[in-house]
Design a protein around this motif. Structure first.
Motif, mmCIF file in Angstrom:
data_model
loop_
_atom_site.group_PDB
_atom_site.id
_atom_site.type_symbol
_atom_site.label_atom_id
_atom_site.label_comp_id
_atom_site.label_asym_id
_atom_site.label_seq_id
_atom_site.Cartn_x
_atom_site.Cartn_y
_atom_site.Cartn_z
ATOM 1 N N LEU A 32 0.786 -1.130 -0.160
ATOM 2 C CA LEU A 32 0.000 0.056 0.057
ATOM 3 C C LEU A 32 0.780 1.359 0.240
ATOM 4 C CD1 LEU A 32 -2.738 -0.982 2.591
ATOM 5 C CD2 LEU A 32 -2.907 -1.168 0.019
ATOM 6 N N GLU A 33 2.136 1.227 0.229
ATOM 7 C CA GLU A 33 3.078 2.331 0.245
ATOM 8 C C GLU A 33 3.337 2.902 -1.250
ATOM 9 O OE1 GLU A 33 6.140 2.454 3.491
ATOM 10 O OE2 GLU A 33 6.467 0.677 2.243
ATOM 11 N N ARG A 34 3.429 1.911 -2.195
ATOM 12 C CA ARG A 34 3.563 2.310 -3.621
ATOM 13 C C ARG A 34 2.824 3.628 -3.827
ATOM 14 N NH1 ARG A 34 3.393 -2.672 -5.827
ATOM 15 N NH2 ARG A 34 5.637 -3.141 -5.375
ATOM 16 N N GLY A 35 3.681 4.536 -4.471
ATOM 17 C CA GLY A 35 2.946 5.660 -4.987
ATOM 18 C C GLY A 35 2.622 6.708 -3.821
ATOM 19 N N MET A 36 2.900 6.385 -2.737
ATOM 20 C CA MET A 36 2.622 7.330 -1.575
ATOM 21 C C MET A 36 1.097 7.781 -1.747
ATOM 22 S SD MET A 36 6.217 9.291 -1.321
ATOM 23 C CE MET A 36 5.785 10.119 0.158
ATOM 24 N N PRO A 37 0.253 6.845 -1.560
ATOM 25 C CA PRO A 37 -0.987 7.338 -1.488
ATOM 26 C C PRO A 37 -1.422 7.953 -0.337
ATOM 27 C CG PRO A 37 -0.982 5.039 -1.023
ATOM 28 C CD PRO A 37 0.534 5.519 -1.432
ATOM 29 N N ASP A 38 -2.503 8.837 -0.346
ATOM 30 C CA ASP A 38 -3.177 9.128 0.904
ATOM 31 C C ASP A 38 -3.946 7.841 1.611
ATOM 32 O OD1 ASP A 38 -5.694 8.911 -0.314
ATOM 33 O OD2 ASP A 38 -5.892 11.218 -0.739
ATOM 34 N N ALA A 39 -4.254 8.190 2.605
ATOM 35 C CA ALA A 39 -5.112 6.885 3.559
ATOM 36 C C ALA A 39 -6.338 6.451 2.843
ATOM 37 C CB ALA A 39 -5.091 7.363 5.117
ATOM 38 N N ALA A 40 -7.070 7.201 2.366
ATOM 39 C CA ALA A 40 -8.304 6.895 1.692
ATOM 40 C C ALA A 40 -8.001 6.012 0.610
ATOM 41 C CB ALA A 40 -9.273 8.149 1.405
ATOM 42 N N THR A 41 -7.072 6.385 -0.348
ATOM 43 C CA THR A 41 -6.652 5.391 -1.568
ATOM 44 C C THR A 41 -5.920 4.140 -1.037
ATOM 45 O OG1 THR A 41 -6.368 7.459 -2.799
ATOM 46 C CG2 THR A 41 -5.307 5.391 -3.648
ATOM 47 N N ALA A 42 -5.374 4.383 0.031
ATOM 48 C CA ALA A 42 -4.766 2.991 0.624
ATOM 49 C C ALA A 42 -5.786 1.917 1.063
ATOM 50 C CB ALA A 42 -3.698 3.356 1.568
ATOM 51 N N VAL A 43 -6.882 2.511 1.746
ATOM 52 C CA VAL A 43 -7.821 1.960 2.443
ATOM 53 C C VAL A 43 -8.754 1.263 1.169
ATOM 54 C CG1 VAL A 43 -10.237 1.989 3.219
ATOM 55 C CG2 VAL A 43 -8.110 2.850 4.398
ATOM 56 N N ARG A 44 -9.025 1.842 0.105
ATOM 57 C CA ARG A 44 -9.762 1.388 -1.054
ATOM 58 C C ARG A 44 -8.599 0.177 -1.788
ATOM 59 N NH1 ARG A 44 -10.759 6.420 -2.125
ATOM 60 N NH2 ARG A 44 -9.271 6.837 -3.841
ATOM 61 N N ARG A 45 -7.474 0.430 -1.840
ATOM 62 C CA ARG A 45 -6.695 -0.786 -2.233
ATOM 63 C C ARG A 45 -6.313 -1.827 -1.286
ATOM 64 N NH1 ARG A 45 -0.999 2.735 -3.821
ATOM 65 N NH2 ARG A 45 -2.104 4.180 -5.468
ATOM 66 N N LEU A 46 -6.695 -1.545 -0.013
ATOM 67 C CA LEU A 46 -6.610 -2.714 0.781
ATOM 68 C C LEU A 46 -7.774 -3.644 0.638
ATOM 69 C CD1 LEU A 46 -5.743 -4.116 3.469
ATOM 70 C CD2 LEU A 46 -7.392 -2.535 4.585
ATOM 71 N N LYS A 47 -9.086 -3.153 0.344
ATOM 72 C CA LYS A 47 -10.389 -3.662 0.284
ATOM 73 C C LYS A 47 -10.238 -4.510 -1.073
ATOM 74 C CE LYS A 47 -13.060 -0.702 3.149
ATOM 75 N NZ LYS A 47 -14.230 0.268 3.221
ATOM 76 N N ASP A 48 -9.747 -3.754 -2.215
ATOM 77 C CA ASP A 48 -9.749 -4.500 -3.518
ATOM 78 C C ASP A 48 -8.778 -5.480 -3.366
ATOM 79 O OD1 ASP A 48 -11.792 -2.803 -4.276
ATOM 80 O OD2 ASP A 48 -10.094 -1.335 -5.328
ATOM 81 N N GLY A 49 -7.667 -5.575 -2.823
ATOM 82 C CA GLY A 49 -6.493 -6.307 -2.841
ATOM 83 C C GLY A 49 -6.967 -7.581 -1.954
ATOM 84 N N LEU A 50 -7.835 -7.634 -0.837
ATOM 85 C CA LEU A 50 -8.095 -8.524 -0.042
ATOM 86 C C LEU A 50 -9.307 -9.425 -0.749
ATOM 87 C CD1 LEU A 50 -8.578 -6.760 3.516
ATOM 88 C CD2 LEU A 50 -6.677 -8.476 2.785
ATOM 89 N N MET A 51 -10.057 -8.608 -1.277
ATOM 90 C CA MET A 51 -11.080 -9.526 -2.332
ATOM 91 C C MET A 51 -10.430 -10.230 -3.421
ATOM 92 S SD MET A 51 -14.328 -7.010 -2.037
ATOM 93 C CE MET A 51 -13.789 -5.468 -2.355
#
Length: 112
Positions: free
Chosen positions: A9-28
């Motif tokens: 989730l660090e790649r590209g230095m996203p903000d927290a909201a973007t990182a959370v979206r990536r988390l949810k998508d990645g887990l699914m």
């Protein structure tokens, strides 16, 4: 089939909201692909007091909407006392031990 997936989730230095979206998508995605565990790399934060992404990720993992997906999770600093439980679900996590153990910038998610 890979039983453990890494999610950076660090790649590209996203903000927290973007990182959370990536988390949810990645887990699914990991669940659909048959993974048993996800090693989430969120970093510890440049301030040295814990980054907003780490806090947001761990808060999100406790949300009701992820209960059907997440069996349990823990930070890398808890590896020593959660190791046995995690390995009983996903033996392949053993290969990641050096990256997980004591690492405050990593969270391990065990999927249902």
């Amino acid at each position: 089939m890979q039983k453990v997936t890494e999610l950076n989730l660090e790649r590209g230095m996203p903000d927290a909201a973007t990182a959370v979206r990536r988390l949810k998508d990645g887990l699914m995605t990991a669940k659909r692909q048959g993974a048993k565990a996800v090693v989430v790399i969120h970093g510890y934060g440049s301030t040295g007091v814990g980054g907003t992404i780490r806090v947001a990720v761990q808060k999100t993992l406790d949300e009701d909407q992820l209960r059907g997906l997440v069996r349990f999770w823990f930070g890398g600093t808890s590896w020593s006392w959660r190791k046995k439980e995690a390995l009983s679900v996903c033996k392949d996590l053993e290969r990641y031990e050096r990256r997980i153990n004591g690492n405050e910038g990593v969270t391990v998610v065990i999927l249902k």
